[in-house]
Design a protein around this motif. Structure first.
Motif, PDB file in Angstrom:
ATOM      1  N   HIS A  43      37.548  19.868  40.528  1.00 25.85           N
ATOM      2  CA  HIS A  43      36.920  18.803  39.731  1.00 25.85           C
ATOM      3  C   HIS A  43      37.395  17.434  40.206  1.00 25.85           C
ATOM      4  O   HIS A  43      36.621  16.510  40.391  1.00 25.85           O
ATOM      5  N   TYR A  86      37.094  22.119  30.621  1.00 27.11           N
ATOM      6  CA  TYR A  86      37.669  20.967  31.350  1.00 27.11           C
ATOM      7  C   TYR A  86      37.514  19.698  30.524  1.00 27.11           C
ATOM      8  O   TYR A  86      36.446  19.083  30.497  1.00 27.11           O
ATOM      9  N   TYR A 107      40.871   4.758  39.930  1.00 29.98           N
ATOM     10  CA  TYR A 107      40.311   5.942  39.255  1.00 29.98           C
ATOM     11  C   TYR A 107      41.336   6.335  38.204  1.00 29.98           C
ATOM     12  O   TYR A 107      42.465   6.724  38.537  1.00 29.98           O
ATOM     13  N   ARG A 144      42.410   8.700  35.286  1.00 30.18           N
ATOM     14  CA  ARG A 144      42.155   9.983  34.625  1.00 30.18           C
ATOM     15  C   ARG A 144      42.573   9.857  33.162  1.00 30.18           C
ATOM     16  O   ARG A 144      43.571   9.215  32.833  1.00 30.18           O
TER      17      ARG A 144
HETATM   18  C1  PML Z   1      32.828  17.019  36.562  1.00 28.91           C
HETATM   19  O1  PML Z   1      33.320  18.054  36.967  1.00 28.91           O
HETATM   20  O2  PML Z   1      31.618  16.920  36.392  1.00 28.91           O
HETATM   21  C2  PML Z   1      33.676  15.841  36.209  1.00 28.91           C
HETATM   22  C3  PML Z   1      35.066  16.009  36.623  1.00 28.91           C
HETATM   23  C4  PML Z   1      35.981  14.991  36.024  1.00 28.91           C
HETATM   24  C5  PML Z   1      37.343  15.089  36.666  1.00 28.91           C
HETATM   25  C6  PML Z   1      38.361  14.294  35.962  1.00 28.91           C
HETATM   26  C7  PML Z   1      39.753  14.493  36.569  1.00 28.91           C
HETATM   27  O3  PML Z   1      40.384  15.513  36.294  1.00 28.91           O
HETATM   28  O4  PML Z   1      40.212  13.635  37.331  1.00 28.91           O
END
Ligand code: PML
Length: 248
Positions: free
Chosen positions: A167, A196, A207, A209
């Motif tokens: 991801h 998730y 970025y 998170r």
């Molecule tokens: C997705 O899989 O559509 C979005 C993923 C978001 C990832 C966020 C992260 O863990 O940095």
């Protein structure tokens, strides 16, 4: 020569015939790497947590070298949040710091949370009002044609941050391309994968998170790109969907 390799898979027949989307993947690779990439994509289609695909579409296309745009990867950091509420508050704060108005940030959260079906593509929202500016409806804007120039080096960066998850790997590449586009101010995203719950806000400087942008087992997820209201939407969409971008 570089090639774009793309895969999308579904269960219950082709997407166009009503099949349910299972997985998608894309790479930009040298000719010698095509076979290995295709093999990894097929394995992914057959062993996805959403099920085993019975339809796989593969596309391999040579890229004109002069068309490739080289960009930098966004730096990754993680904000503190231990509940969905604190996660969403952190997201609003980061969006406001990026230049999005509070009203637009709140509206973005509301629009993502209110999706009755997940969108594979993104919504384009005005960074001042939060109003939707694209006409792509449920399809959304599909950011495509991007990869890292050096996958082993990129894996090392992620491993050093303890973030080898697929991801994260794909989201950072996508977010880096999105932030390289003129007119984009910030992005808000969380996954539609049931388990998730981490999402992110990205802006021109990083970025970020955010754990817990949604509740566990919620199928709701998507992306919103906040753009300056005077952005030329056609130019932006063409860049996001079609221009080949490599991160180095
Ligand atoms: C997705 O899989 O559509 C979005 C993923 C978001 C990832 C966020 C992260 O863990 O940095």
């Amino acid at each position: 020569m570089l090639y774009s390799v793309k895969m999308r898979s579904a269960k219950g027949g082709a997407h166009e015939l009503g099949g349910k989307h299972i997985s998608g993947a894309e790479r930009i690779v040298n000719q010698e790497e095509i076979e290995r990439s295709v093999q990894a994509m097929i394995e992914r289609a057959f062993q996805h947590e959403r099920g085993c695909a019975d339809f796989i579409n593969l596309k391999i296309e040579q890229i004109v070298p002069q068309n490739i745009v080289y960009i930098r990867q966004l730096a990754i950091s993680t904000l503190a949040a231990d509940t969905m509420l604190s996660g969403r508050n952190a997201a609003v704060e980061k969006l406001i710091n990026s230049g999005v108005t509070k009203a637009a940030a709140l509206s973005g959260i509301e629009q993502l949370a209110g999706l009755s079906e997940s969108m594979h593509g993104a919504m384009l929202l005005s960074s001042t009002t939060g109003q939707r500016l694209d006409a792509a409806a449920q399809r959304g804007i599909r950011v495509s044609n991007m990869d890292v120039a050096d996958l082993p080096a990129y894996r090392m960066v992620l491993r050093n941050c303890g973030l080898l998850d697929m991801h994260v790997r794909e989201a950072v590449v996508l977010a880096s391309k999105v932030q390289s586009a003129a007119g984009v101010i910030a992005e808000l995203c969380w996954s539609d994968d049931l388990t998730y719950t981490t999402g992110y806000v990205a802006n021109k400087s990083g970025y970020y998170r955010i754990p817990h942008l949604k509740l566990l087992n919620s199928p709701n997820g998507g992306r919103a790109f906040f753009i300056k209201p005077d952005t030329n939407i056609e130019v932006l969409v063409s860049y996001l969907e079609n221009t080949p971008v490599l991160i180095r």
